[in-house]
Design an enzyme around this catalytic site. Structure first.
Site, short mmCIF file in Angstrom:
data_model
loop_
_atom_site.label_atom_id
_atom_site.label_comp_id
_atom_site.label_asym_id
_atom_site.label_seq_id
_atom_site.Cartn_x
_atom_site.Cartn_y
_atom_site.Cartn_z
N ASP A 25 0.07 -5.94 3.37
CA ASP A 25 0.61 -4.79 4.12
C ASP A 25 0.19 -4.95 5.57
O ASP A 25 -0.57 -5.87 5.89
CB ASP A 25 0.08 -3.46 3.53
CG ASP A 25 1.03 -2.29 3.77
OD1 ASP A 25 1.25 -1.94 4.95
OD2 ASP A 25 1.55 -1.72 2.80
N TYR A 40 19.00 4.02 7.91
CA TYR A 40 18.40 3.55 6.65
C TYR A 40 19.48 3.00 5.73
O TYR A 40 19.38 1.89 5.19
CB TYR A 40 17.68 4.73 6.00
CG TYR A 40 16.99 4.45 4.69
CD1 TYR A 40 15.89 3.59 4.62
CD2 TYR A 40 17.40 5.09 3.51
CE1 TYR A 40 15.23 3.37 3.41
CE2 TYR A 40 16.75 4.88 2.31
CZ TYR A 40 15.66 4.02 2.26
OH TYR A 40 15.01 3.80 1.06
N ARG A 75 -1.30 -2.38 6.91
CA ARG A 75 -2.49 -1.52 6.92
C ARG A 75 -3.52 -2.19 6.02
O ARG A 75 -3.16 -2.99 5.17
CB ARG A 75 -2.17 -0.13 6.36
CG ARG A 75 -1.11 0.59 7.16
CD ARG A 75 -0.81 1.93 6.55
NE ARG A 75 0.02 1.86 5.35
CZ ARG A 75 -0.10 2.66 4.30
NH1 ARG A 75 -1.06 3.59 4.26
NH2 ARG A 75 0.70 2.54 3.25
N LEU A 131 0.82 -1.22 0.00
CA LEU A 131 0.00 0.00 0.00
C LEU A 131 0.85 1.27 0.00
O LEU A 131 0.33 2.37 0.07
CB LEU A 131 -0.93 0.01 1.22
CG LEU A 131 -1.94 -1.14 1.28
CD1 LEU A 131 -2.86 -0.98 2.48
CD2 LEU A 131 -2.76 -1.23 0.00
P1 NAD Z 1 6.42 3.32 1.71
O1 NAD Z 1 6.85 3.77 3.06
O2 NAD Z 1 5.58 4.22 0.89
O3 NAD Z 1 5.66 1.93 1.82
C1 NAD Z 1 6.12 0.92 2.67
C2 NAD Z 1 4.93 0.08 3.09
O4 NAD Z 1 5.43 -0.90 4.01
C3 NAD Z 1 3.85 0.88 3.83
O5 NAD Z 1 2.61 0.70 3.17
C4 NAD Z 1 3.84 0.30 5.24
O6 NAD Z 1 2.53 0.19 5.79
C5 NAD Z 1 4.43 -1.07 5.01
N1 NAD Z 1 5.09 -1.63 6.19
C6 NAD Z 1 5.78 -0.99 7.16
N2 NAD Z 1 6.20 -1.87 8.09
C7 NAD Z 1 5.79 -3.10 7.68
C8 NAD Z 1 5.92 -4.40 8.20
N3 NAD Z 1 6.51 -4.63 9.37
N4 NAD Z 1 5.39 -5.43 7.49
C9 NAD Z 1 4.75 -5.22 6.32
N5 NAD Z 1 4.57 -3.99 5.79
C10 NAD Z 1 5.09 -2.95 6.47
O7 NAD Z 1 7.74 2.89 0.91
P2 NAD Z 1 8.00 2.94 -0.65
O8 NAD Z 1 8.40 4.31 -0.99
O9 NAD Z 1 6.91 2.29 -1.38
O10 NAD Z 1 9.35 2.07 -0.71
C11 NAD Z 1 9.35 0.69 -0.96
C12 NAD Z 1 10.79 0.22 -0.98
O11 NAD Z 1 11.51 0.97 -1.95
C13 NAD Z 1 11.54 0.40 0.35
O12 NAD Z 1 12.46 -0.66 0.50
C14 NAD Z 1 12.30 1.69 0.12
O13 NAD Z 1 13.46 1.75 0.91
C15 NAD Z 1 12.64 1.58 -1.34
N6 NAD Z 1 12.92 2.87 -1.95
C16 NAD Z 1 11.95 3.80 -2.06
C17 NAD Z 1 12.24 5.05 -2.62
C18 NAD Z 1 11.21 6.13 -2.77
O14 NAD Z 1 11.57 7.26 -3.12
N7 NAD Z 1 9.94 5.84 -2.54
C19 NAD Z 1 13.55 5.32 -3.04
C20 NAD Z 1 14.54 4.34 -2.86
C21 NAD Z 1 14.20 3.10 -2.34
C1 AKB Z 2 14.18 8.35 1.07
O1 AKB Z 2 14.34 9.56 0.87
O2 AKB Z 2 14.32 7.78 2.16
C2 AKB Z 2 13.87 7.50 -0.14
C3 AKB Z 2 15.12 6.98 -0.77
C4 AKB Z 2 15.84 7.80 -1.77
O3 AKB Z 2 15.55 5.91 -0.44
N1 AKB Z 2 13.06 8.27 -1.05
#
Ligand code: NAD
Ligand code: AKB
Length: 315
Positions: A29, A137, A31, A5
């Site tokens: 998820d 992180y 949620r 989600l």
């Molecule tokens: P997000 O925070 O939007 O979504 C993460 C989801 O994980 C949330 O819906 C949350 O409810 C769920 N969650 C949290 N704890 C949990 C648990 N214990 N068990 C199951 N679900 C749980 O994150 P995102 O932006 O969609 O990122 C997804 C992945 O991509 C992550 O590994 C993040 O580090 C990586 N990432 C994201 C970005 C970005 O800009 N969005 C950039 C680099 C890497």
């Molecule tokens: C964050 O800012 O934590 C993420 C990422 C670049 O991993 N968007």
């Protein structure tokens, strides 16, 4: 998919359902989806990735062959809650790797530009380079990359992944990252309000528009294994800019847009420890990575979609 989600999952689930069929993609998820959640149709399960039993039960019940593990705590929240970040990002990943090993699943795990640190070369950061991150992180991301490689080498689990930069999208807002400003700024521009950036005017970071991020996840999982020299943590990028530059791009379309600055020292320190620009030539050579959106096309598309979305919200 775990964490389905979130910002990425809410767009990757519908993309995978489009390709594979709605019933063949199980979203999960901690949620529950609302009726208005995008792609809410289709199987959904409550799965906490820190609970191996829940993961194992869902993987077996649905006969899952590929796991997209997106559950994580992002950079800014991880600095506020380092223990929770360790438990979710490391403990959750370890559980998912074990479930993938015992059920012979392929596994996609996203890493981040956060896996780099202040001693990493900051410009055109190479694929293989110094990784001494100074954030919780980043520590979990770097250790996670190594753990995914270990499971491939030691147990033959087909682990793959990319190092995403900041992701820009209009469906689900980002949740507690350092690059979130690059999404918030578009929302405020459409609302004709000034945007106060928590990062300094000249902070340069890599970014990507969500359609390219979805393409990267699908393409790396479908890549011919024989061509892969790396497997996990491919550098991928589409553009890089500063808060000033994205504000200028918006102002070319919304001339009264104003950006102000009020630096958040925690998120600024995180951003300062990350590269200015990364080199994604390994992804281009090994599986044909080729993003479609740059700053100009992203700005056009974000403003178009947010105008519709925020107009509908006000109705
Ligand atoms: P997000 O925070 O939007 O979504 C993460 C989801 O994980 C949330 O819906 C949350 O409810 C769920 N969650 C949290 N704890 C949990 C648990 N214990 N068990 C199951 N679900 C749980 O994150 P995102 O932006 O969609 O990122 C997804 C992945 O991509 C992550 O590994 C993040 O580090 C990586 N990432 C994201 C970005 C970005 O800009 N969005 C950039 C680099 C890497
Ligand atoms: C964050 O800012 O934590 C993420 C990422 C670049 O991993 N968007």
């Amino acid at each position: 998919m775990t964490g389905a989600l979130g910002q990425i999952g809410s767009e990757l689930v519908p993309a995978l359902r489009e390709r594979n069929g709605t019933d063949d993609v199980v979203a999960s998820d901690i949620r529950r989806p609302h009726a208005s959640t995008p792609g809410v149709q289709g199987p959904f399960e409550f799965v906490d990735c820190t609970n191996t039993r829940q993961l194992q039960e869902v993987v077996r019940r649905y006969n899952i062959d590929t796991i997209y593990h997106l559950a994580a705590i992002l950079s800014a929240v991880a600095e506020e809650k380092p223990l929770v970040a360790w438990q979710v990002n490391m403990g959750g990943l370890y559980n998912v790797l074990e479930v993938a090993r015992t059920n012979r699943c392929a596994l996609f795990v996203p890493s981040s530009i956060g896996a780099f640190g202040p001693t990493t070369p900051a410009d055109h950061t190479p694929q293989d380079t110094v990784q001494h991150p100074t954030t919780m992180y980043g520590i979990t991301k770097t250790a996670g990359e190594l753990l995914c490689n270990y499971y491939y080498v030691r147990f033959g689990v087909d682990t793959r992944g990319v190092r995403y930069p900041g992701l820009i999208s209009h469906i689900t807002p980002p949740a507690g990252g350092t690059t979130d400003y690059a999404v918030e700024i578009f929302y405020e521009a459409i609302r004709h309000r000034p945007y106060t950036s928590f990062l300094a005017a000249d902070t340069r970071l890599d970014m990507m528009y969500m359609p390219d991020a979805i393409k990267a996840a699908i393409d790396v999982m479908e890549a011919d294994a024989a061509r892969l020299i790396h497997r996990n943590a491919f550098n991928v990028t589409a553009m890089n800019f500063t808060p000033t530059e994205v504000a200028e791009a918006i102002r070319r379309r919304i001339p009264d847009f104003v950006i102000r600055y009020q630096i958040d020292p925690v998120r600024q320190a995180i951003a300062d420890s990350w590269p200015n620009s990364i080199d994604d030539s390994a992804a281009r050579e090994e599986w044909g990575w080729d993003p479609s959106y740059d700053l100009e096309t992203t700005t056009d598309d974000m403003l178009k979609h947010l105008e519709e979305k925020l107009a509908n919200d006000e109705e």
